[in-house]
Write a protein that holds these residues in place. Structure first.
Motif, PDB file in Angstrom:
ATOM      1  N   HIS A   1       0.782  -1.231   0.000  1.00 21.46           N
ATOM      2  CA  HIS A   1       0.000   0.000   0.000  1.00 21.46           C
ATOM      3  C   HIS A   1       0.817   1.288   0.000  1.00 21.46           C
ATOM      4  CE1 HIS A   1      -3.461  -2.526   0.591  1.00 21.46           C
ATOM      5  NE2 HIS A   1      -2.873  -3.083   1.637  1.00 21.46           N
ATOM      6  N   ASN A   2       2.128   1.193   0.044  1.00 23.72           N
ATOM      7  CA  ASN A   2       2.959   2.395   0.164  1.00 23.72           C
ATOM      8  C   ASN A   2       4.223   2.308  -0.674  1.00 23.72           C
ATOM      9  OD1 ASN A   2       1.419   3.592   2.425  1.00 23.72           O
ATOM     10  ND2 ASN A   2       2.177   1.804   3.528  1.00 23.72           N
ATOM     11  N   ILE A   3       4.717   3.477  -1.032  1.00 19.95           N
ATOM     12  CA  ILE A   3       6.058   3.607  -1.599  1.00 19.95           C
ATOM     13  C   ILE A   3       6.774   4.628  -0.722  1.00 19.95           C
ATOM     14  CG2 ILE A   3       7.468   4.309  -3.560  1.00 19.95           C
ATOM     15  CD1 ILE A   3       5.101   3.634  -5.374  1.00 19.95           C
ATOM     16  N   GLU A   4       7.845   4.207  -0.082  1.00 22.39           N
ATOM     17  CA  GLU A   4       8.638   5.109   0.750  1.00 22.39           C
ATOM     18  C   GLU A   4       9.897   5.484  -0.022  1.00 22.39           C
ATOM     19  OE1 GLU A   4       9.362   3.578   4.645  1.00 22.39           O
ATOM     20  OE2 GLU A   4       7.263   2.984   4.897  1.00 22.39           O
ATOM     21  N   ILE A   5      10.117   6.779  -0.166  1.00 23.40           N
ATOM     22  CA  ILE A   5      11.253   7.285  -0.923  1.00 23.40           C
ATOM     23  C   ILE A   5      12.140   8.085   0.029  1.00 23.40           C
ATOM     24  CG2 ILE A   5      11.960   8.809  -2.808  1.00 23.40           C
ATOM     25  CD1 ILE A   5       9.150   8.268  -4.018  1.00 23.40           C
ATOM     26  N   SER A   6      13.431   7.791   0.002  1.00 25.54           N
ATOM     27  CA  SER A   6      14.409   8.567   0.771  1.00 25.54           C
ATOM     28  C   SER A   6      15.518   8.982  -0.189  1.00 25.54           C
ATOM     29  CB  SER A   6      15.005   7.739   1.912  1.00 25.54           C
ATOM     30  OG  SER A   6      14.007   7.363   2.823  1.00 25.54           O
ATOM     31  N   ILE A   7      15.744  10.277  -0.259  1.00 25.93           N
ATOM     32  CA  ILE A   7      16.785  10.827  -1.124  1.00 25.93           C
ATOM     33  C   ILE A   7      17.814  11.505  -0.228  1.00 25.93           C
ATOM     34  CG2 ILE A   7      17.310  12.444  -2.999  1.00 25.93           C
ATOM     35  CD1 ILE A   7      14.356  12.103  -3.885  1.00 25.93           C
TER      36      ILE A   7
ATOM     37  N   THR B   1       6.431   9.500   1.671  1.00 28.85           N
ATOM     38  CA  THR B   1       5.672   8.263   1.583  1.00 28.85           C
ATOM     39  C   THR B   1       4.438   8.512   0.736  1.00 28.85           C
ATOM     40  OG1 THR B   1       6.417   7.525   3.760  1.00 28.85           O
ATOM     41  CG2 THR B   1       4.440   6.471   2.880  1.00 28.85           C
ATOM     42  N   LEU B   2       4.293   7.706  -0.283  1.00 32.95           N
ATOM     43  CA  LEU B   2       3.108   7.761  -1.127  1.00 32.95           C
ATOM     44  C   LEU B   2       2.229   6.573  -0.769  1.00 32.95           C
ATOM     45  CD1 LEU B   2       4.879   8.487  -4.490  1.00 32.95           C
ATOM     46  CD2 LEU B   2       3.818  10.129  -2.961  1.00 32.95           C
ATOM     47  N   LYS B   3       0.949   6.818  -0.636  1.00 35.70           N
ATOM     48  CA  LYS B   3       0.026   5.765  -0.220  1.00 35.70           C
ATOM     49  C   LYS B   3      -0.945   5.445  -1.347  1.00 35.70           C
ATOM     50  CE  LYS B   3       0.229   7.082   4.603  1.00 35.70           C
ATOM     51  NZ  LYS B   3       0.784   5.909   5.199  1.00 35.70           N
ATOM     52  N   ARG B   4      -1.123   4.164  -1.542  1.00 37.98           N
ATOM     53  CA  ARG B   4      -2.158   3.716  -2.466  1.00 37.98           C
ATOM     54  C   ARG B   4      -3.481   3.737  -1.722  1.00 37.98           C
ATOM     55  NH1 ARG B   4       2.123  -0.252  -3.522  1.00 37.98           N
ATOM     56  NH2 ARG B   4       2.886   0.103  -5.621  1.00 37.98           N
ATOM     57  N   ILE B   5      -4.446   4.377  -2.293  1.00 37.97           N
ATOM     58  CA  ILE B   5      -5.765   4.448  -1.651  1.00 37.97           C
ATOM     59  C   ILE B   5      -6.636   3.374  -2.269  1.00 37.97           C
ATOM     60  CG2 ILE B   5      -7.792   5.868  -1.262  1.00 37.97           C
ATOM     61  CD1 ILE B   5      -5.934   8.288  -1.408  1.00 37.97           C
TER      62      ILE B   5
END
Length: 82
Positions: free
Chosen positions: A54-60, A77-81
């Motif tokens: 349900h999520n994509i966590e991005i760290s730059i 953090t991007l969440k799939r709804i």
């Protein structure tokens, strides 16, 4: 999914794609290209992408060229709804 690297990335376009290492590599490559093209004030140090159902966590991790001794991190953090 391939984007034109002269236009800003829209990460939400990737969020409902099948979760696999090829997609993760595509997202990483696209973000790195966008940073290189549109943000010349930083030096990219590292990039992490973690996905679950349900999520994509991005760290730059990056450094400002004007202050290279300080390592900074941008996290999103991007969440799939459903």
């Amino acid at each position: 999914m391939s984007k034109n690297s002269t236009n800003p990335i829209i990460i939400q376009d990737y969020i409902f794609e099948i979760n696999n290492f090829v997609l993760q590599d595509s997202i990483k490559t696209e973000i790195k290209t966008q940073i290189s093209n549109f943000e010349p004030r930083i030096t990219l140090e590292d990039f992490l992408l973690v996905e679950d159902l349900h999520n994509i966590e991005i760290s730059i991790y990056f450094r400002l060229k004007s202050e290279p001794s300080e390592l900074l991190v941008f996290e999103k953090t991007l969440k799939r709804i459903r």
